[in-house]
Motif scaffolding. Structure first.
Motif, short mmCIF file in Angstrom:
data_model
loop_
_atom_site.label_atom_id
_atom_site.label_comp_id
_atom_site.label_asym_id
_atom_site.label_seq_id
_atom_site.Cartn_x
_atom_site.Cartn_y
_atom_site.Cartn_z
N PRO A 43 0.72 -1.22 -0.12
CA PRO A 43 -0.06 -0.12 0.04
C PRO A 43 0.77 1.32 -0.12
CG PRO A 43 -0.18 -1.00 2.02
CD PRO A 43 0.60 -2.10 1.13
N THR A 44 0.39 2.40 -0.86
CA THR A 44 1.11 3.53 -0.61
C THR A 44 0.89 4.27 0.50
OG1 THR A 44 -0.78 4.85 -1.55
CG2 THR A 44 0.86 3.82 -3.16
N VAL A 45 1.83 5.24 0.79
CA VAL A 45 1.86 5.95 2.05
C VAL A 45 0.55 6.79 2.00
CG1 VAL A 45 2.75 7.95 3.28
CG2 VAL A 45 4.39 6.17 2.36
N GLY A 46 0.21 7.32 0.98
CA GLY A 46 -1.19 8.31 1.00
C GLY A 46 -2.24 7.35 1.07
N ALA A 47 -2.48 6.17 0.67
CA ALA A 47 -3.62 5.34 1.08
C ALA A 47 -3.56 4.75 2.40
CB ALA A 47 -3.48 4.10 0.12
N MET A 48 -2.42 4.75 3.13
CA MET A 48 -2.51 4.28 4.61
C MET A 48 -2.74 5.53 5.26
SD MET A 48 -1.82 1.35 4.71
CE MET A 48 -1.48 0.66 6.20
N MET A 49 -2.09 6.71 4.81
CA MET A 49 -2.31 7.78 5.59
C MET A 49 -3.95 8.41 5.73
SD MET A 49 0.11 8.66 7.14
CE MET A 49 -0.49 10.12 7.99
N PHE A 50 -4.60 8.18 4.47
CA PHE A 50 -6.21 8.17 4.39
C PHE A 50 -6.89 7.71 5.34
CE2 PHE A 50 -10.20 7.33 2.38
CZ PHE A 50 -10.72 8.49 2.26
N CYS A 51 -6.50 6.17 5.66
CA CYS A 51 -7.17 5.38 6.77
C CYS A 51 -6.71 5.67 8.03
CB CYS A 51 -6.94 4.02 6.30
SG CYS A 51 -7.26 3.36 4.65
N VAL A 52 -5.63 6.12 8.28
CA VAL A 52 -4.90 6.49 9.58
C VAL A 52 -5.81 7.73 10.29
CG1 VAL A 52 -2.91 7.09 11.01
CG2 VAL A 52 -2.87 5.24 9.55
N VAL A 53 -6.01 8.72 9.33
CA VAL A 53 -6.57 9.94 9.52
C VAL A 53 -7.99 9.53 10.41
CG1 VAL A 53 -7.81 12.03 8.72
CG2 VAL A 53 -5.50 11.44 8.10
N TYR A 54 -8.75 8.75 9.94
CA TYR A 54 -10.17 8.30 10.54
C TYR A 54 -9.79 7.65 11.73
CZ TYR A 54 -12.81 9.28 6.08
OH TYR A 54 -13.35 9.75 5.17
N ILE A 55 -8.79 6.79 11.96
CA ILE A 55 -8.50 6.13 13.23
C ILE A 55 -8.10 7.19 14.30
CG2 ILE A 55 -6.96 4.61 14.19
CD1 ILE A 55 -7.11 2.98 11.39
N VAL A 56 -7.23 7.92 13.83
CA VAL A 56 -6.63 9.19 14.79
C VAL A 56 -7.87 9.97 15.45
CG1 VAL A 56 -5.20 10.99 14.96
CG2 VAL A 56 -4.39 8.94 14.13
N VAL A 57 -8.56 10.36 14.20
CA VAL A 57 -9.65 11.43 14.89
C VAL A 57 -10.72 10.63 15.48
CG1 VAL A 57 -11.58 12.59 13.50
CG2 VAL A 57 -9.53 12.87 12.82
N GLY A 58 -11.16 9.44 15.11
CA GLY A 58 -11.93 8.60 16.17
C GLY A 58 -11.39 8.42 17.62
N GLY A 59 -10.09 8.01 17.50
CA GLY A 59 -9.31 7.95 18.71
C GLY A 59 -9.24 9.09 19.96
N PHE A 60 -9.32 10.39 19.04
CA PHE A 60 -9.26 11.68 19.66
C PHE A 60 -10.55 11.98 20.23
CE2 PHE A 60 -10.26 16.20 19.17
CZ PHE A 60 -9.30 16.93 20.17
N LEU A 61 -11.62 11.76 19.40
CA LEU A 61 -12.97 11.97 20.03
C LEU A 61 -13.37 11.01 21.09
CD1 LEU A 61 -14.94 12.69 16.57
CD2 LEU A 61 -14.34 14.41 18.33
N ALA A 62 -12.88 9.80 20.91
CA ALA A 62 -13.30 9.00 22.10
C ALA A 62 -12.55 9.46 23.54
CB ALA A 62 -12.89 7.62 21.65
N SER A 63 -11.24 9.79 23.23
CA SER A 63 -10.60 10.55 24.35
C SER A 63 -11.09 11.91 24.99
CB SER A 63 -9.03 10.76 23.96
OG SER A 63 -8.61 9.46 23.62
N LEU A 64 -11.74 12.52 23.93
CA LEU A 64 -12.27 13.82 24.44
C LEU A 64 -13.56 13.45 25.16
CD1 LEU A 64 -12.59 17.04 24.16
CD2 LEU A 64 -13.65 16.58 22.22
#
Length: 193
Positions: A43-64
Motif C-alpha cells: 500500500p502507498t503512504v497516501g492510502a495508508m494515511m487516508f485510513c489512519v486519519v479516520y482512526i486518529v480522529v476517532g481515537g481523539f474523539l473517544a478520548s475527548l
C-alpha cells in the motif's frame, strides 16, 4: 454464453472486456514490489494515511468523550462525542484492512495468494489483463479507473489491482508480466466520461 463448436462439444465464451469490479479507487492505492522470488503489492503512504486519519480522529474523539465525562457531568455530550468517535475509528479500521492484506506472487512456493480468492499456482497463469471502466456516481463526478487481472488456464479471472493511475498500472503490469513470464493483454477501450 455457451456455444456449440465443430466437434459438438460445448465451449464457453468469456467476455474479457467486461470489468470485474464495480468500483475502483481514484488514487494510487498500491505499488508493485519485485524481489528475486517474490512480487507483492504494497500500500502507498497516501492510502495508508487516508485510513489512519479516520482512526486518529476517532481515537481523539473517544478520548475527548472520556475527558468530558470525568471533568464535567455532561453525560449526553460525552456519549454523543464518544459514539461518534468510535464510529469514525471503526470506519478507519474497516478502510485499512484491505490495504494490510498483501497479494503476492511467490516463485519459491509457486503460488499467487491474495487472502481473498483461492490460491493460484503460478504455472496455471496464462496472461495478465488490463481493463478500463468509468465509475459513475449520481451526485459526484465520474472518473476513469483501470484494473489489472490475472487469467488462468481454467478460465478464472482474478483481480490483482485497480486504481485510476493508468501509467503506474501499465508499468506494474509490464513488470509483473516479465516477472511471471506471461503475456500482458490490453483490453482498454475508448470510453467517454
Amino acid at each position: 454464453m455457451v456455444e456449440n463448436n465443430a466437434n459438438g462439444n460445448d465451449s464457453y465464451v468469456v467476455d474479457l472486456t467486461r470489468t470485474l469490479l464495480k468500483d475502483g479507487s481514484k488514487f494510487l492505492s498500491h505499488t508493485l514490489v519485485i524481489t528475486k522470488n517474490n512480487a507483492y503489492l504494497r500500500p502507498t503512504v497516501g492510502a495508508m494515511m487516508f485510513c489512519v486519519v479516520y482512526i486518529v480522529v476517532g481515537g481523539f474523539l473517544a478520548s475527548l468523550a472520556a475527558y468530558l465525562l470525568v471533568v464535567s457531568a455532561h453525560y449526553d455530550l460525552s456519549i454523543f462525542v464518544g459514539g461518534f468517535g468510535i464510529a469514525i475509528g471503526a470506519f478507519g479500521i474497516m478502510l485499512i484492512q484491505p490495504f494490510l492484506r498483501r497479494a503476492r506472487f511467490d516463485k519459491k512456493l509457486g503460488v499467487f495468494e491474495n487472502h481473498k480468492d483461492r490460491n493460484v499456482k503460478l504455472q496455471h497463469i496464462v496472461s495478465l489483463q488490463i481493463n478500463n471502466k468509468i465509475i459513475k456516481r449520481k451526485n459526484a463526478l465520474s472518473y476513469a479507473c483501470f484494473e489489472l487481472n490475472l487469467l488462468t488456464e481454467d478460465g478464472r479471472r482474478i483481480n490483482i489491482l485497480n486504481h485510476n493511475n493508468e501509467d503506474q498500472l501499465e508499468n506494474d503490469g509490464v513488470l509483473l508480466s516479465m516477472f511471471l513470464g506471461v503475456e500482458l493483454k490490453d483490453y482498454r477501450r475508448e470510453i467517454e466520461l
